[in-house]
Design a protein around this motif. Structure first.
Motif, short mmCIF file in Angstrom:
data_model
loop_
_atom_site.label_atom_id
_atom_site.label_comp_id
_atom_site.label_asym_id
_atom_site.label_seq_id
_atom_site.Cartn_x
_atom_site.Cartn_y
_atom_site.Cartn_z
N ASP A 54 39.25 43.95 37.22
CA ASP A 54 39.86 44.64 38.37
C ASP A 54 39.73 43.82 39.64
O ASP A 54 40.68 43.68 40.40
N VAL A 55 38.54 43.28 39.88
CA VAL A 55 38.31 42.47 41.08
C VAL A 55 39.17 41.21 41.06
O VAL A 55 39.83 40.87 42.04
N LEU A 56 39.18 40.53 39.93
CA LEU A 56 39.95 39.29 39.83
C LEU A 56 41.45 39.55 39.91
O LEU A 56 42.19 38.76 40.50
N TRP A 57 41.90 40.65 39.34
CA TRP A 57 43.31 41.04 39.41
C TRP A 57 43.70 41.29 40.87
O TRP A 57 44.76 40.86 41.32
N PHE A 58 42.82 41.96 41.62
CA PHE A 58 43.06 42.19 43.04
C PHE A 58 43.16 40.86 43.79
O PHE A 58 44.07 40.64 44.58
N ILE A 59 42.22 39.96 43.54
CA ILE A 59 42.20 38.67 44.22
C ILE A 59 43.46 37.88 43.90
O ILE A 59 44.10 37.31 44.79
N GLU A 60 43.82 37.84 42.63
CA GLU A 60 45.02 37.10 42.22
C GLU A 60 46.28 37.63 42.90
O GLU A 60 47.17 36.87 43.23
N GLY A 61 46.33 38.94 43.12
CA GLY A 61 47.52 39.55 43.70
C GLY A 61 47.50 39.67 45.21
O GLY A 61 48.47 40.12 45.82
N SER A 62 46.42 39.24 45.83
CA SER A 62 46.29 39.37 47.28
C SER A 62 47.14 38.34 48.02
O SER A 62 47.24 37.19 47.61
N GLU A 63 47.70 38.81 49.10
CA GLU A 63 48.42 37.91 50.01
C GLU A 63 47.40 37.22 50.91
O GLU A 63 46.27 37.68 51.05
N ASP A 64 47.82 36.13 51.52
CA ASP A 64 46.92 35.39 52.41
C ASP A 64 46.39 36.25 53.55
O ASP A 64 45.28 36.03 54.02
N GLU A 65 47.17 37.24 53.96
CA GLU A 65 46.75 38.12 55.04
C GLU A 65 45.66 39.09 54.58
O GLU A 65 44.91 39.62 55.40
N GLN A 66 45.59 39.36 53.29
CA GLN A 66 44.60 40.28 52.74
C GLN A 66 43.27 39.59 52.46
O GLN A 66 42.21 40.19 52.59
N MET A 67 43.35 38.33 52.03
CA MET A 67 42.14 37.60 51.67
C MET A 67 42.37 36.13 51.95
O MET A 67 43.40 35.57 51.58
N ASP A 68 41.40 35.52 52.57
CA ASP A 68 41.48 34.09 52.85
C ASP A 68 41.62 33.32 51.54
O ASP A 68 40.81 33.52 50.62
N PRO A 69 42.63 32.47 51.43
CA PRO A 69 42.83 31.72 50.18
C PRO A 69 41.62 30.89 49.76
O PRO A 69 41.33 30.77 48.57
N ASP A 70 40.92 30.30 50.72
CA ASP A 70 39.73 29.51 50.38
C ASP A 70 38.65 30.40 49.77
O ASP A 70 37.97 30.00 48.82
N ASP A 71 38.48 31.60 50.33
CA ASP A 71 37.50 32.53 49.78
C ASP A 71 37.91 32.98 48.38
O ASP A 71 37.06 33.11 47.49
N ALA A 72 39.21 33.20 48.18
CA ALA A 72 39.70 33.61 46.86
C ALA A 72 39.39 32.53 45.83
O ALA A 72 38.91 32.83 44.73
N VAL A 73 39.64 31.28 46.18
CA VAL A 73 39.36 30.17 45.26
C VAL A 73 37.88 30.10 44.94
O VAL A 73 37.49 29.89 43.79
N LYS A 74 37.03 30.28 45.95
CA LYS A 74 35.58 30.25 45.72
C LYS A 74 35.16 31.32 44.73
O LYS A 74 34.35 31.07 43.83
#
Length: 91
Positions: free
Chosen positions: A17-37
């Motif tokens: 669920d968490v990873l699905w959310f991160i994968e589907g998040s726009e840059d405005e929802q989550m910093d891309p660098d944080d998502a990659v980390k």
């Protein structure tokens, strides 16, 4: 709320669920660098699991994919083992 057969299954579902959310998040929802980390951290964690643990996780992901009705999420579940390094020489 679903009832899971084990704590492992419940935790695997929560992780997905968490990873699905991160994968589907726009840059405005989550910093891309944080998502990659986060994604790299999970990848590192799952490849450090024992062979038996990796096999168990792969089996749970397959079960979850089979039961999934959303085609995009099913595809994510089916691709998880390869995408996170579980389908290598270790398994």
């Amino acid at each position: 709320m679903p009832v899971y057969s084990s704590l492992t299954h419940a935790l695997a579902a929560a992780l997905v669920d968490v990873l699905w959310f991160i994968e589907g998040s726009e840059d405005e929802q989550m910093d891309p660098d944080d998502a990659v980390k986060v994604l790299e951290g999970v990848g590192h964690l799952v490849i450090k699991l024992s062979s038996d643990q990796q096999s168990e996780l792969i089996g749970l992901l397959r079960t979850m994919a089979t039961a999934e009705t959303d085609p995009a999420r099913r595809e994510f579940l089916e691709g998880f083992p390869e995408g996170f390094g579980l389908l290598g020489d270790a398994v």
